[in-house]
Design a protein around this motif. Sequence first.
Motif: not given
Length: 354
Positions: A309-336
Amino acid sequence: MEFGIWLPVYGGWLRSLDTPTAPDVASCLAIAQQAEALGFDFLYASENLLNCIHGPGESVADAWSILAAIAAVTNKVGLCGAVKPGFRSPFLVARMLDTLSKIAERRLGMNIVCGWWKEEFDLSGVDWLDHDGRYNRAAEFLRSLYGLFQPPAVIRDASETGSDSDIEIGRAPSYGLDQSALPEVWIAGHSDRAVQMAAEWGHCLFLNGMGDDELKRRIETVQQEANSWGRNVRVAANAYVIATEAAEQARQRWKSVVTRRNSQTIDFFRKVIAKSGAAAWAALDEEQMVDSNAGFELGLIGSFEDIRQRIPKLEAIGLDRIVCQFDDPMRDAGPFMKNVIRPLRESRTIELAE
């Protein structure tokens, strides 16, 4: 909305007591291949010669060496790396981009970062300039880089070459550079100079995490400035992502992170940043500085449903890209990807089809 992953070229992204403090090159390659398989849009490698998360006593992986290795083992995921003008000449960077684009067989991104750590400049033999001076150097760097990839027309006295005409119009030499290797240019920063440079030269303004009101104001400002140049600029922002099934679980993970913050390291970097005049970090408190780029502030900590629900609000503001940092990308990127990005993409596809 496009989604990318920060490569852990500094080790873990958090200034906390139990975060890995050394880069793992093998993990960067594995994360890159996993990100491509999952369907992330791009990977981002930041350039610092000193470890800007854990301090100058720790190692750091070279961004462009990592990207070259990744380019050889992936096929389509976007690749963007940071460059500090002054540390590398425009011609050297042009040659790097020309070579890397041949390895990658795709267009690259290049993020201009003016730098804020004087010791890094001193160790590299690069003149330490004030804030405006660093941006002036970056503007000159971009002018030169564009000129190398898009040589200007030149007028010469044709009589010297035996031509019948008095004036001959030609092109400056290209030095064998492929024009298609000219990258998508990102500009990092929050200052007026960063916005002006993005509007005039860039394709994307890269911001730290921040609240919605400030984000909206900065997006409106850069778009107005870009319009005055007859251009349009995309906007990317950093986010530290903690996404779980239940919101309370995510909140507890965040609380654990800020409770375990390394106050000694944070205090060290607060003093370094204060001397630099860097606008982006000036007002951050200790909890915000646990993440190196105010990633908590974008609000991607919560349940999968909360973040969907949060991401469409950011898109509506005008954000085009999100650069994600994860605790553990190998663990967390897949579920995200499975629980947030794919459902949003599927929802958008249905909307467009209706």
